[in-house]
Each structure stands twice: as structure tokens, then as C-alpha cells.
Design a protein around this motif. Structure first.
Motif, mmCIF file in Angstrom:
data_model
loop_
_atom_site.group_PDB
_atom_site.id
_atom_site.type_symbol
_atom_site.label_atom_id
_atom_site.label_comp_id
_atom_site.label_asym_id
_atom_site.label_seq_id
_atom_site.Cartn_x
_atom_site.Cartn_y
_atom_site.Cartn_z
ATOM 1 N N ALA A 96 0.828 -1.207 0.000
ATOM 2 C CA ALA A 96 0.000 0.000 0.000
ATOM 3 C C ALA A 96 0.862 1.257 0.000
ATOM 4 N N LEU A 97 1.902 1.278 0.816
ATOM 5 C CA LEU A 97 2.745 2.470 0.871
ATOM 6 C C LEU A 97 3.597 2.595 -0.386
ATOM 7 N N GLN A 98 4.044 1.475 -0.947
ATOM 8 C CA GLN A 98 4.813 1.517 -2.187
ATOM 9 C C GLN A 98 3.964 2.078 -3.322
ATOM 10 N N ALA A 99 2.728 1.620 -3.443
ATOM 11 C CA ALA A 99 1.836 2.106 -4.496
ATOM 12 C C ALA A 99 1.584 3.604 -4.348
ATOM 13 N N PHE A 100 1.440 4.063 -3.094
ATOM 14 C CA PHE A 100 1.248 5.490 -2.818
ATOM 15 C C PHE A 100 2.440 6.298 -3.313
ATOM 16 N N LYS A 101 3.629 5.808 -3.071
ATOM 17 C CA LYS A 101 4.838 6.518 -3.500
ATOM 18 C C LYS A 101 4.957 6.549 -5.021
ATOM 19 N N PHE A 102 4.696 5.431 -5.668
ATOM 20 C CA PHE A 102 4.768 5.397 -7.129
ATOM 21 C C PHE A 102 3.782 6.396 -7.735
ATOM 22 N N LYS A 103 2.612 6.505 -7.134
ATOM 23 C CA LYS A 103 1.599 7.418 -7.653
ATOM 24 C C LYS A 103 2.033 8.875 -7.535
ATOM 25 N N HIS A 104 2.594 9.252 -6.390
ATOM 26 C CA HIS A 104 2.889 10.663 -6.138
ATOM 27 C C HIS A 104 4.305 11.098 -6.517
ATOM 28 N N PHE A 105 5.230 10.135 -6.609
ATOM 29 C CA PHE A 105 6.623 10.507 -6.897
ATOM 30 C C PHE A 105 7.191 9.819 -8.139
ATOM 31 N N GLY A 106 6.535 8.760 -8.604
ATOM 32 C CA GLY A 106 7.034 8.033 -9.767
ATOM 33 C C GLY A 106 8.068 6.986 -9.425
ATOM 34 N N HIS A 107 8.471 6.920 -8.169
ATOM 35 C CA HIS A 107 9.430 5.917 -7.684
ATOM 36 C C HIS A 107 9.155 5.686 -6.209
ATOM 37 N N ASP A 108 9.871 4.725 -5.627
ATOM 38 C CA ASP A 108 9.581 4.377 -4.231
ATOM 39 C C ASP A 108 10.744 4.668 -3.284
ATOM 40 N N GLN A 109 11.632 5.552 -3.680
ATOM 41 C CA GLN A 109 12.802 5.834 -2.848
ATOM 42 C C GLN A 109 12.621 7.004 -1.890
ATOM 43 N N VAL A 110 11.505 7.683 -1.969
ATOM 44 C CA VAL A 110 11.218 8.773 -1.037
ATOM 45 C C VAL A 110 10.915 8.199 0.340
ATOM 46 N N VAL A 111 11.511 8.806 1.355
ATOM 47 C CA VAL A 111 11.221 8.410 2.738
ATOM 48 C C VAL A 111 10.246 9.428 3.321
ATOM 49 N N LEU A 112 9.117 8.939 3.782
ATOM 50 C CA LEU A 112 8.083 9.818 4.321
ATOM 51 C C LEU A 112 8.427 10.232 5.750
ATOM 52 N N HIS A 113 8.700 11.514 5.924
ATOM 53 C CA HIS A 113 8.972 12.076 7.252
ATOM 54 C C HIS A 113 7.883 13.090 7.570
ATOM 55 N N GLU A 114 7.245 12.930 8.706
ATOM 56 C CA GLU A 114 6.133 13.794 9.087
ATOM 57 C C GLU A 114 6.532 15.265 9.073
ATOM 58 N N THR A 115 7.709 15.588 9.599
ATOM 59 C CA THR A 115 8.155 16.984 9.663
ATOM 60 C C THR A 115 8.317 17.571 8.270
ATOM 61 N N ASP A 116 8.918 16.826 7.357
ATOM 62 C CA ASP A 116 9.119 17.317 5.991
ATOM 63 C C ASP A 116 7.797 17.501 5.268
ATOM 64 N N ILE A 117 6.866 16.581 5.484
ATOM 65 C CA ILE A 117 5.547 16.698 4.859
ATOM 66 C C ILE A 117 4.822 17.924 5.396
ATOM 67 N N ARG A 118 4.862 18.099 6.698
ATOM 68 C CA ARG A 118 4.159 19.225 7.331
ATOM 69 C C ARG A 118 4.712 20.569 6.859
ATOM 70 N N ARG A 119 6.014 20.618 6.605
ATOM 71 C CA ARG A 119 6.655 21.876 6.213
ATOM 72 C C ARG A 119 6.855 22.008 4.704
ATOM 73 N N ASP A 120 6.324 21.062 3.933
ATOM 74 C CA ASP A 120 6.451 21.100 2.467
ATOM 75 C C ASP A 120 7.918 21.210 2.053
#
Length: 251
Positions: free
Chosen positions: A55-79
Motif C-alpha cells: 500500500a505504501l509503495q503504491a502510494f509513492k509510485f503514484k505521487h513521486f514516480g518511484h519508491d525511494q522517497v522516505v516519508l517524514h512527518e516533519t518534511d511533509i508538514r513543512r512542504d
């Protein structure tokens, strides 16, 4: 017994991922977020492999085109960084809504231990490290949860993110002390600590990172609307975050 060690497999059917929200320092306390939260996400390995990771891999492929992004709450919150495209309200709402659904549907049990730093510092003349205190409360409850699943005799790995050589050495010593009997019941706990690099693309660690802050915000402002916390309520060990099992707040 299910989840127990066998001669073929000494490991339990479960794995635990741990991450924190807030810092553990007590000298200078952030008045806007004076809490330290340690989140323990307990997965059955089969569910983790078959549901959470895809599920998380599919989410990354959809939004980034690859799965190497690491989801960090602080980075997401601060764009920040890879999440700079979230600066528009529409993009961020869509992104967070989808991520919230993934967290809601991810098959894990949740245990959170929180230290309210101001009353904690006021209560004790020489307070212990809040991370270590939260770790002790959390590991005891993880053991109770696994015992309920019949998985308390096999070795269960507890994965945490590296923070620094000094901090990691201190954490490992405290972890061993707790597991060697330095806990409420004086029991040996069958856990093994695993340190993961900060760049580790671990689904479990990313989910633990994402759930910790909503818990902290709920504790600080329980009357405030908090959808992220609402989706976590059914996941708390014991089925009720108010019982002190799934969510332990100290003092």
C-alpha cells in the motif's frame, strides 16, 4: 502456541517499529510542543508484507514516480524537500487524505507512551531521560500485547531509527536493562533491538513516524479536531486509548 519459537524458527510472527515525536530534552522545552511521544507499531509479519508494504509503495509510485522517497512527518508538514509540491492547499489535502486512508487500513496495533515534560521536570529533582522512561512503559505493554497473541516466548525484533552514537549506546544499555528484568514485573522480555539508518526506507518506521505527532497533539489539545488521531483510536492496544494500555501518559 501461535507465534512461539520453534526449533526451525526462533522468531515470533511479529515485528515492532518505533519512532518518536518531539525531543527528549528537559533543559529547554518547546512551549508549543512540551511533550515527548514514543510510538510502537506492532505488525504481524504476514500482514506487514502483504498489506502495509504494498500500500505504501503504491502510494509513492503514484505521487513521486518511484519508491525511494522516505516519508517524514516533519518534511511533509513543512512542504520540504521531496514534498515541496504540497505547497498548494488542494495538493496537500489530497496527499494527506490518501495517506490517512493508508494508515487507517494498515494492519497494526498501536502503543504510545508520552511524557508531558513540564510536569515531569517539576515532579523529579533528577528526572530520567524521557526517551528511556517512555521506552520502559512501551516495552512492558508490547510484551502484554504479544502475550495475548501467544507470541511472548519467541524473539521479537524492535526496530528504532539511529539518532547518534552516544544516544544509541545509551538507548541500547537501557533497552537491555529493561529486557533483563528492569521492568514492572521483573520479567525477562524476549526482545532484540535493531538500529536502522535514518535513510532507511522502512515502511514500518515511516508509519511509526507518521502516527506519533497526532497523538502528541491530541494530548496537548484534546478538544481540537484531529482526524489523524481519530483514525488511530481503533488501533490502540486494548481497543481504548483511555485505558492506559494503548496510550500511557506520564505523569
Amino acid at each position: 502456541m501461535k507465534g512461539s519459537a520453534t526449533t526451525q524458527n526462533p522468531f515470533s510472527d511479529y515485528i515492532v517499529y518505533v519512532d518518536e515525536s518531539g525531543d527528549h530534552g528537559l533543559k529547554s522545552i518547546d512551549q508549543n510542543y512540551p511533550v515527548f511521544v514514543l510510538a510502537f507499531c506492532i505488525f504481524k509479519k504476514q500482514d506487514y508484507l502483504q498489506q502495509a508494504v504494498p500500500a505504501l509503495q503504491a502510494f509513492k509510485f503514484k505521487h513521486f514516480g518511484h519508491d525511494q522517497v522516505v516519508l517524514h512527518e516533519t518534511d511533509i508538514r513543512r512542504d520540504r524537500g521531496d514534498f515541496a509540491f504540497l505547497k498548494t492547499k488542494e495538493a496537500k489535502t489530497t496527499f494527506l487524505d490518501e495517506l490517512t486512508v493508508i494508515i487507517e487500513q494498515s494492519p497494526f496495533a498501536l502503543i504510545c507512551t508520552a511524557i508531558k515534560k513540564i510536569p515531569y521536570r517539576q515532579r523529579y529533582h533528577s528526572p530520567d531521560n524521557p526517551y528511556h522512561v517512555a521506552l520502559g512503559f512501551g516495552l512492558e505493554r508490547v510484551f502484554y500485547y504479544l502475550r495475548g497473541q501467544g507470541a511472548h516466548s519467541a524473539k521479537t525484533h524492535v526496530v528504532v531509527e539511529k539518532r547518534g552514537k552516544v544516544e544509541d549506546n545509551e538507548l541500547e544499555l537501557e533497552f537491555r536493562r529493561i529486557c533483563d528484568g528492569g521492568n514492572y514485573h521483573g520479567k525477562r522480555l524476549p526482545f532484540e533491538l535493531i538500529f536502522a539508518d535514518k535513510k532507511s526506507n522502512s515502511t514500518g518506521l515511516q508509519l511509526a513516524d507518521l502516527v506519533a505527532r497526532p497523538v502528541g497533539l491530541h494530548l496537548l489539545k484534546p478538544e481540537q479536531n484531529n482526524r489523524a488521531f481519530d483514525v488511530l483510536k481503533p488501533k490502540f492496544y486494548g481497543g481504548n486509548h483511555r485505558e492506559g494500555r494503548g496510550l500511557k501518559c506520564f505523569p
